[in-house]
Motif scaffolding. Sequence first.
Motif, mmCIF file in Angstrom:
data_model
loop_
_atom_site.group_PDB
_atom_site.id
_atom_site.type_symbol
_atom_site.label_atom_id
_atom_site.label_comp_id
_atom_site.label_asym_id
_atom_site.label_seq_id
_atom_site.Cartn_x
_atom_site.Cartn_y
_atom_site.Cartn_z
ATOM 1 N N HIS A 6 0.805 -1.202 0.000
ATOM 2 C CA HIS A 6 0.000 0.000 0.000
ATOM 3 C C HIS A 6 0.846 1.263 0.000
ATOM 4 O O HIS A 6 0.355 2.326 -0.326
ATOM 5 N N THR A 7 2.085 1.153 0.404
ATOM 6 C CA THR A 7 2.887 2.364 0.464
ATOM 7 C C THR A 7 3.533 2.677 -0.882
ATOM 8 O O THR A 7 4.180 3.688 -1.029
ATOM 9 N N LYS A 8 3.352 1.801 -1.863
ATOM 10 C CA LYS A 8 3.812 2.157 -3.209
ATOM 11 C C LYS A 8 3.006 3.346 -3.698
ATOM 12 O O LYS A 8 1.816 3.452 -3.400
ATOM 13 N N PRO A 9 3.624 4.236 -4.481
ATOM 14 C CA PRO A 9 2.850 5.384 -4.949
ATOM 15 C C PRO A 9 1.656 4.953 -5.795
ATOM 16 O O PRO A 9 1.762 4.033 -6.611
ATOM 17 N N ALA A 10 0.529 5.613 -5.560
ATOM 18 C CA ALA A 10 -0.688 5.328 -6.322
ATOM 19 C C ALA A 10 -0.680 6.152 -7.600
ATOM 20 O O ALA A 10 -0.346 7.328 -7.585
ATOM 21 N N LEU A 11 -1.033 5.528 -8.703
ATOM 22 C CA LEU A 11 -1.141 6.284 -9.961
ATOM 23 C C LEU A 11 -2.520 6.926 -10.113
ATOM 24 O O LEU A 11 -2.658 7.980 -10.726
ATOM 25 N N THR A 12 -3.532 6.288 -9.536
ATOM 26 C CA THR A 12 -4.878 6.837 -9.611
ATOM 27 C C THR A 12 -4.909 8.166 -8.862
ATOM 28 O O THR A 12 -4.475 8.237 -7.713
ATOM 29 N N GLY A 13 -5.404 9.200 -9.513
ATOM 30 C CA GLY A 13 -5.505 10.496 -8.836
ATOM 31 C C GLY A 13 -4.416 11.486 -9.222
ATOM 32 O O GLY A 13 -4.470 12.637 -8.828
ATOM 33 N N LEU A 14 -3.411 11.023 -9.984
ATOM 34 C CA LEU A 14 -2.422 11.973 -10.503
ATOM 35 C C LEU A 14 -2.994 12.622 -11.753
ATOM 36 O O LEU A 14 -3.665 11.958 -12.548
ATOM 37 N N ASP A 15 -2.709 13.914 -11.947
ATOM 38 C CA ASP A 15 -3.139 14.500 -13.217
ATOM 39 C C ASP A 15 -2.188 13.996 -14.312
ATOM 40 O O ASP A 15 -1.185 13.330 -14.029
ATOM 41 N N ARG A 16 -2.485 14.329 -15.554
ATOM 42 C CA ARG A 16 -1.705 13.756 -16.655
ATOM 43 C C ARG A 16 -0.212 14.067 -16.545
ATOM 44 O O ARG A 16 0.631 13.200 -16.779
ATOM 45 N N ALA A 17 0.097 15.316 -16.190
ATOM 46 C CA ALA A 17 1.509 15.708 -16.115
ATOM 47 C C ALA A 17 2.217 14.942 -14.997
ATOM 48 O O ALA A 17 3.326 14.430 -15.181
ATOM 49 N N ALA A 18 1.564 14.829 -13.856
ATOM 50 C CA ALA A 18 2.181 14.127 -12.726
ATOM 51 C C ALA A 18 2.332 12.642 -13.025
ATOM 52 O O ALA A 18 3.308 12.004 -12.618
ATOM 53 N N LEU A 19 1.370 12.100 -13.749
ATOM 54 C CA LEU A 19 1.453 10.682 -14.115
ATOM 55 C C LEU A 19 2.657 10.451 -15.038
ATOM 56 O O LEU A 19 3.416 9.491 -14.849
ATOM 57 N N ALA A 20 2.862 11.343 -16.002
ATOM 58 C CA ALA A 20 4.023 11.199 -16.897
ATOM 59 C C ALA A 20 5.321 11.321 -16.085
ATOM 60 O O ALA A 20 6.238 10.501 -16.235
ATOM 61 N N ASP A 21 5.379 12.297 -15.203
ATOM 62 C CA ASP A 21 6.607 12.524 -14.412
ATOM 63 C C ASP A 21 6.984 11.324 -13.556
ATOM 64 O O ASP A 21 8.140 10.931 -13.493
ATOM 65 N N ILE A 22 5.980 10.742 -12.911
ATOM 66 C CA ILE A 22 6.297 9.700 -11.926
ATOM 67 C C ILE A 22 6.841 8.445 -12.605
ATOM 68 O O ILE A 22 7.511 7.619 -11.970
ATOM 69 N N LEU A 23 6.609 8.313 -13.906
ATOM 70 C CA LEU A 23 7.093 7.124 -14.607
ATOM 71 C C LEU A 23 8.615 7.066 -14.646
ATOM 72 O O LEU A 23 9.201 6.028 -14.951
ATOM 73 N N SER A 24 9.267 8.177 -14.326
ATOM 74 C CA SER A 24 10.733 8.165 -14.256
ATOM 75 C C SER A 24 11.210 7.155 -13.210
ATOM 76 O O SER A 24 12.271 6.555 -13.350
ATOM 77 N N ILE A 25 10.414 6.953 -12.172
ATOM 78 C CA ILE A 25 10.784 5.978 -11.131
ATOM 79 C C ILE A 25 10.955 4.587 -11.732
ATOM 80 O O ILE A 25 11.788 3.800 -11.297
ATOM 81 N N ALA A 26 10.157 4.282 -12.769
ATOM 82 C CA ALA A 26 10.247 2.971 -13.423
ATOM 83 C C ALA A 26 11.185 3.030 -14.637
ATOM 84 O O ALA A 26 11.132 2.150 -15.509
ATOM 85 N N ASP A 27 12.018 4.083 -14.667
ATOM 86 C CA ASP A 27 13.005 4.250 -15.749
ATOM 87 C C ASP A 27 12.388 4.315 -17.138
ATOM 88 O O ASP A 27 13.011 3.905 -18.121
ATOM 89 N N VAL A 28 11.177 4.816 -17.236
ATOM 90 C CA VAL A 28 10.610 5.063 -18.562
ATOM 91 C C VAL A 28 11.349 6.281 -19.122
ATOM 92 O O VAL A 28 11.401 7.320 -18.476
ATOM 93 N N PRO A 29 11.967 6.143 -20.318
ATOM 94 C CA PRO A 29 12.729 7.278 -20.866
ATOM 95 C C PRO A 29 11.830 8.498 -21.052
ATOM 96 O O PRO A 29 10.646 8.352 -21.384
ATOM 97 N N GLU A 30 12.415 9.659 -20.869
ATOM 98 C CA GLU A 30 11.609 10.880 -20.855
ATOM 99 C C GLU A 30 10.738 11.031 -22.106
ATOM 100 O O GLU A 30 9.579 11.405 -22.025
ATOM 101 N N ARG A 31 11.315 10.714 -23.277
ATOM 102 C CA ARG A 31 10.553 10.946 -24.507
ATOM 103 C C ARG A 31 9.353 10.010 -24.650
ATOM 104 O O ARG A 31 8.468 10.217 -25.464
ATOM 105 N N GLN A 32 9.333 8.946 -23.841
ATOM 106 C CA GLN A 32 8.188 8.013 -23.910
ATOM 107 C C GLN A 32 7.114 8.276 -22.853
ATOM 108 O O GLN A 32 6.052 7.674 -22.885
#
Length: 389
Positions: A6-32
């Motif tokens: 439960h302490t993992k960050p929740a994706l539900t409730g992030l706006d679009r920009a925040a959702l894109a930003d947080i994907l850096s934690i999973a090493d999603v390259p910025e352009r993707q």
Amino acid sequence: MTTQEHTKPALTGLDRAALADILSIADVPERQRRMRAQQIWRWIYNRGVTDFAAMTNIAKPLRARLAREFTIARPRVAARQVSKDGTRKWLLRLAPDETGQRHEVEVVYIPEEDRGTLCVSSQVGCTLNCTFCHTGTQKWVRNLTAGEIVSQILVARDDLGDWPDVMAANPDAPASGRWITNVVLMGMGEPLYNFDNVKTACEIISDGEGISLSKRRITLSTAGVAPEIPRAGAEMGVMLAISLHATTDEVRDRLVPLNRKYPLKALLDACRAYPGLSNARRITFEYVMLKGMNDSPADARRLVNLLRGIPAKVNLIPFNPWPGSPYECSDWPAIERFAEIVNRAGYASPVRSPRGRDIMAACGQLKSESQRLRASQRTRPAQNRTAAT
Ligand code: SAH
């Protein structure tokens, strides 16, 4: 589920920009990131998935990585009740917050002939203590996150089968193609005291590629936090409802103690400053009918005077009793007389028919057992208070 999950960050409730930003934690390259955020967004809000494994347009290794880093789990349904009139109420147990506590909120679905309204909570408990409101007897516990507000809709859609693919396969589906056609922020809590999270939630709910409910179908109800009212109009752009309930400061001070801070004049001035008002876009004034308290013909006439110049409609709410409540509902003839005076003055004045009273789901009957623990109690490990999880 373990607390750690439960302490993992929740994706539900992030706006679009925040959702894109947080994907850096999973090493999603910025352009993707924007493209991935778009995919995930649709899976969560349009398809209703609760498991990354179902996101079939994302490569398996990335799905697995997302599942390790993030959660898209829903709050649990701790109790579910269905009224004899078809109203449904869910008690949701939220994920533990930073203090380890798992709080609970209620959410209500009200089916009507031509629409279905979901009544959503914005806080656990409430700070306002309106004397006729059951939630007001529960102390304020905390604000809900944007994710917890939006999740109430997702849970209700799960239970109602209100997802596009499920609807398409249902021969009894309504013509609108959805069971939830309207959302009202009229559950537990004062939405304007949780402004930022409510705002993000409204953005998500109205996003055309997700839940996709127009802002005209989202109504925010406030007890009258005057300074935030014009700002809510400008920044959220949803429909507004005001819990007016009285026509003199003396009576309103007693019913809605917030009136001592923002009296009638300040409140109505704030309403006049609500952007975008017109005859097609009116403010709803809610007025609870309390016997001998605010229901006289003189009150009705004063109400009409107060509303002068504001595109308005009036919603008369027969008082819904709760255990120990100190008021009685007005008699039916008094309600009719009141409605008649308001109506003759040119304002629509429907009487809200009580729904779900038998399961304590009607206006002002919501309450959860959640309490705020003292700081000394918060260090203990989280415990479930009731057996059902
Ligand atoms: N905090 C928000 C949402 C409250 S609930 C607000 O104050 O507007 C939605 C409506 O139900 C409000 O107008 C509220 O004042 C009203 N209400 C509260 N208790 C009630 C009761 N026991 N019977 C009828 N209406 C009630």
